[in-house]
Design an enzyme around this catalytic site. Structure first.
Site, mmCIF file in Angstrom:
data_model
loop_
_atom_site.group_PDB
_atom_site.id
_atom_site.type_symbol
_atom_site.label_atom_id
_atom_site.label_comp_id
_atom_site.label_asym_id
_atom_site.label_seq_id
_atom_site.Cartn_x
_atom_site.Cartn_y
_atom_site.Cartn_z
ATOM 1 N N CYS A 2 0.858 -1.108 -0.027
ATOM 2 C CA CYS A 2 -0.008 -0.089 -0.095
ATOM 3 C C CYS A 2 0.943 1.257 -0.090
ATOM 4 C CB CYS A 2 -0.814 -0.048 1.284
ATOM 5 S SG CYS A 2 -1.705 -1.623 1.399
ATOM 6 N N ARG A 27 4.578 0.227 -6.594
ATOM 7 C CA ARG A 27 4.649 -0.633 -5.394
ATOM 8 C C ARG A 27 3.326 -1.677 -5.692
ATOM 9 N NH1 ARG A 27 6.683 1.025 -0.618
ATOM 10 N NH2 ARG A 27 4.845 0.418 0.505
ATOM 11 N N TRP A 74 -2.835 -2.579 -1.424
ATOM 12 C CA TRP A 74 -2.338 -3.851 -2.137
ATOM 13 C C TRP A 74 -3.112 -4.788 -1.061
ATOM 14 C CZ3 TRP A 74 0.326 -6.968 -5.445
ATOM 15 C CH2 TRP A 74 0.910 -8.065 -4.833
ATOM 16 N N ASN A 98 -1.202 1.682 6.230
ATOM 17 C CA ASN A 98 -0.400 0.738 5.749
ATOM 18 C C ASN A 98 0.123 -0.394 6.543
ATOM 19 O OD1 ASN A 98 -0.161 2.107 3.337
ATOM 20 N ND2 ASN A 98 1.991 2.411 3.296
ATOM 21 N N GLY A 99 0.236 -1.513 6.527
ATOM 22 C CA GLY A 99 0.465 -2.751 7.494
ATOM 23 C C GLY A 99 -0.610 -3.755 7.754
ATOM 24 N N GLU A 479 16.579 -24.201 -6.869
ATOM 25 C CA GLU A 479 16.136 -22.973 -6.596
ATOM 26 C C GLU A 479 17.448 -21.999 -6.970
ATOM 27 O OE1 GLU A 479 13.559 -21.380 -7.200
ATOM 28 O OE2 GLU A 479 13.964 -19.368 -6.353
ATOM 29 N N LYS A 483 17.518 -19.437 -10.274
ATOM 30 C CA LYS A 483 17.865 -18.005 -10.086
ATOM 31 C C LYS A 483 19.127 -17.666 -10.792
ATOM 32 C CE LYS A 483 15.143 -17.106 -8.519
ATOM 33 N NZ LYS A 483 13.787 -17.244 -8.095
ATOM 34 N N GLU A 486 18.184 -17.688 -14.964
ATOM 35 C CA GLU A 486 17.275 -16.516 -15.117
ATOM 36 C C GLU A 486 17.947 -15.108 -15.309
ATOM 37 O OE1 GLU A 486 13.442 -16.412 -13.424
ATOM 38 O OE2 GLU A 486 14.045 -16.568 -11.705
ATOM 39 N N HIS A 502 26.424 -40.808 -11.682
ATOM 40 C CA HIS A 502 25.661 -41.658 -12.502
ATOM 41 C C HIS A 502 25.612 -41.016 -13.809
ATOM 42 C CE1 HIS A 502 24.693 -44.631 -9.437
ATOM 43 N NE2 HIS A 502 24.309 -43.457 -8.650
ATOM 44 N N LYS A 601 7.004 -11.576 -15.710
ATOM 45 C CA LYS A 601 6.679 -11.862 -14.061
ATOM 46 C C LYS A 601 5.721 -12.806 -13.837
ATOM 47 C CE LYS A 601 7.336 -11.198 -9.850
ATOM 48 N NZ LYS A 601 8.370 -11.964 -9.250
HETATM 49 O O1 M6R Z 1 3.688 -16.393 -9.767
HETATM 50 P P1 M6R Z 1 3.899 -17.798 -9.689
HETATM 51 O O2 M6R Z 1 4.562 -18.019 -8.310
HETATM 52 O O3 M6R Z 1 2.893 -18.580 -9.821
HETATM 53 O O4 M6R Z 1 5.123 -17.836 -10.771
HETATM 54 C C1 M6R Z 1 5.530 -19.367 -10.962
HETATM 55 C C2 M6R Z 1 6.866 -19.044 -12.001
HETATM 56 O O5 M6R Z 1 6.446 -18.781 -13.071
HETATM 57 C C3 M6R Z 1 7.925 -18.264 -11.239
HETATM 58 O O6 M6R Z 1 8.329 -18.519 -9.873
HETATM 59 C C4 M6R Z 1 9.083 -18.084 -12.189
HETATM 60 O O7 M6R Z 1 9.922 -19.491 -12.126
HETATM 61 C C5 M6R Z 1 10.167 -16.948 -11.499
HETATM 62 N N1 M6R Z 1 10.681 -16.204 -12.666
HETATM 63 C C6 M6R Z 1 11.266 -17.456 -10.758
HETATM 64 O O8 M6R Z 1 12.088 -16.467 -10.290
#
Ligand code: M6R
Length: 606
Positions: A2, A27, A74, A98-99, A479, A483, A486, A502, A601
């Site tokens: 927010c 935001r 938000w 906010n909060g 993970e 990261k 990407e 293996h 995103k």
């Molecule tokens: O919004 P979601 O959590 O459903 O998104 C899932 C994936 O698209 C998301 O986690 C994607 O892998 C990110 N870019 C990872 O950093």
């Protein structure tokens, strides 16, 4: 998250508020509203959607007021709607917030007993009505009285109907500034809202109340005593201010993790130290008779689900299957009575996850969702929804959303274990107390930034890299690898450490770095053996492990030590290192870290 703006002066308040709020759009928000004094009476307009929707509603009114407050919401408690949007009003006042008010249910019950009627689903309305209840002509006294009762985090901006031209504001665990102009003054939750008008401001401290008129600002402490504030001068431009002074949203969001985890965990930790999801309408016996859990998600959210599987199986002895949502519905999954599905998603709009959710529901399998964006499709369509309170995640690479997702996985696993009788209350309390204490350890891990940056510089010319780990560290390795790929475009693979021999070990050479995750004490000897296999093939190994774990240093080339307490929570620290590593590698290679190529995103297509 927010945004708050307040204005009092000679300008048209509605216009100043809209402009200020538009500088907070980054935001994220789903509704907006303003209250202004018009002819000495409070006048409020709210709209679900964008600021343009609010602007349209305002077009039909000629507003001339010089004092008002505005808010972009938000959603956390209650879906995005006109009613849930701020300001929340009573006959005496208008308030934006906010909060999160953590004890809003108790406060609401108390006020209902006094005859108050509630219209919205928000926690904020209880704060507005509580201050109304405490008000007897002295705004500051009423605010002080109310804040003795309210628990949680808040920044409030309040207009009292019988004090036209004056804004009252205060903060606790949520930022708020009072900005100073010539014959006009402002209030804002964030600097970008006011930078076009002034650069001079006061930073409100915990519990301080400011009374803001066009001519002056007076600040009093929690006990009512006057406080002399020092004027600060902002040097950031709007873009720098939007990133909170960080160079990129990704690193800002990495640093927001301790707060995000606290905001997500604290409201679900009952006074008895046990998990309490009743505020999310989760029945206390939801998992009691479940025979199998299907966790379904994509990308980072799926990696959080993998950790969830390990926890659910270990603590609650509940069989769990984890699926990539994009594969789930095409593999003709077996869905029978007694099963339950858990869909995890930051955005709540991922098309594959949504389709999987619908498939489960069609088959009569109840769905519980863990979602960050309130009112999103997954949140609405699931049978039960638990929100993560990470605030909007702007960088494409998910960071803080993962941390809050795994935080909820720990809490849900404990709740599930209690329901199924596989954990005692005493053990559950101790476990959650340690989970809570991990928030401080996450903070300490952020202090490793310089060391991580130095290592990441060395990845500038690297084209392939391996992450290895065992058990929950394997989920973490996946993970870390995602990261890095990407945001830095370095090709990387994550392997269960014991699986390396293996096949993939054929790829190890002296120009393929290996990052070994070893947060689990009991698996450390096995990890060391796997690392030695890599070293023997010329691999360069960075070992990430606990600060007091006994390690033969000759087994690796570099080591990073994490302040791990109970190793059950090691991944919460390990992931911080992996996120920072990806971030600094991306910067070293000159990549567009917040908007990596080819990525969006929210993936709303199949
Ligand atoms: O919004 P979601 O959590 O459903 O998104 C899932 C994936 O698209 C998301 O986690 C994607 O892998 C990110 N870019 C990872 O950093």
């Amino acid at each position: 998250m927010c945004g708050i703006v307040g204005y009092t002066g000679m300008k048209n308040a509605a216009q100043v508020l809209l402009e200020g709020l538009s500088n907070l759009e980054y935001r994220g928000y789903d509704s907006a509203g303003i209250s202004v004094f018009e002819n000495n009476a409070l006048y409020t307009v709210k709209a679900k959607g964008r600021l343009a929707d609010l602007g349209k509603k305002l077009e039909s009114h000629v507003l001339t007021s010089g004092c008002g407050i505005g808010h972009t919401r938000w959603a956390t408690h209650g879906e995005p709607s006109d009613t849930n949007a701020h300001p929340h009003i009573t006959t005496k006042l208008s308030l934006v917030h906010n909060g999160i008010i953590e004890n809003y249910n108790q406060v609401k019950e108390f006020l209902q007993g006094k005859g108050y009627v509630f219209e919205s689903q928000t926690d904020t309305e209880t704060a507005a009505k509580l201050i109304d209840y405490c008000y007897q002509g002295d705004p500051e006294a009423a605010i002080r009285e109310a804040t003795k009762i309210l628990e949680g985090a808040y920044a409030f901006c309040i207009l009292f109907a019988d004090h036209p031209g004056t804004i009252y504001c205060l903060r606790k665990d949520s930022p708020l500034i009072v900005a100073l102009g010539e014959g006009e003054n402002f209030v804002a939750s964030d600097m970008p809202a006011i930078l076009r008008f002034t650069r001079n401001y006061y930073l409100l401290e915990e519990g301080e109340i400011a009374c803001v008129t066009p001519e002056k600002v007076t600040v009093t402490g929690p006990d009512g005593s006057p406080i002399e504030k020092k004027v600060q001068v902002a040097s950031w431009n709007v873009e720098q201010a939007q990133k909170g002074g960080f160079d990129h949203f990704m690193i800002k969001e990495i640093y927001e993790q301790p707060t995000a985890i606290h905001s997500t965990m604290h409201p679900r930790l009952g006074h008895d130290g046990l998990p309490d999801f009743s505020a999310s309408d989760i029945p206390g016996d939801l998992f009691q008779n479940v025979t199998k859990l299907n966790i379904i998600a994509c990308g980072t959210a799926m990696h959080a689900g993998m950790l969830g599987k390990a926890l659910m199986e270990k603590l609650a002895r509940l069989p769990v299957e984890v699926d990539m949502a994009s594969e789930f519905r095409y593999r003709d999954p077996i869905l029978t009575q007694g099963q339950m599905a858990l869909v995890i998603s930051q955005s709540g709009e991922t098309a594959d996850s949504l389709a999987a959710l619908r498939l489960c529901k069609q088959a009569g399998v109840p769905v519980i969702a863990i979602v960050n964006v309130a009112g999103s499709s997954i949140a609405r369509e699931a049978d039960y929804c638990i929100y993560t309170y990470a605030g909007p995640e702007i960088a494409v690479a998910s960071t803080k959303a993962y941390s809050v997702q795994i935080n909820l996985m720990y809490m849900l696993a404990v709740s599930c274990a209690l329901q199924r009788g596989t954990m005692t209350e005493e053990a559950a309390r101790a476990y959650l107390a340690e989970l809570y204490a991990t928030i401080d350890r996450v903070r300490q891990t952020l202090d490793l930034a310089d060391t991580i940056k130095e290592y990441a510089q060395g990845l500038k010319e690297v084209s392939d890299l391996f992450f290895i780990g065992r058990g929950i560290d394997y989920a973490l390795a996946l993970e870390g690898s995602l990261k890095l790929k990407e945001v830095s475009y370095i090709h990387s693979e994550a392997y269960a450490a014991g699986e390396l021999k293996h096949g993939p070990i054929a790829l190890i050479s002296n120009n393929v770095p290996v990052i070994a995750m070893a947060t689990q004490r009991d698996l450390l000897p096995k990890m060391i053996s796997n690392i030695k296999e890599v070293k023997a093939r010329g691999g360069h190994v960075l070992l990430i492990t606990g600060e007091d774990y006994e390690v033969d240093l000759s087994c690796c080339d570099q080591i990073m030590r994490l302040p791990i307490g109970d190793d059950a929570f090691g991944p919460m620290l390990g992931v911080i290192v992996l996120q920072m590593l990806a971030y600094f590698a991306s910067i070293a290679r000159g990549c567009d870290v917040d908007k990596p190529r080819n990525l969006a995103k929210s993936v709303t297509v199949e």
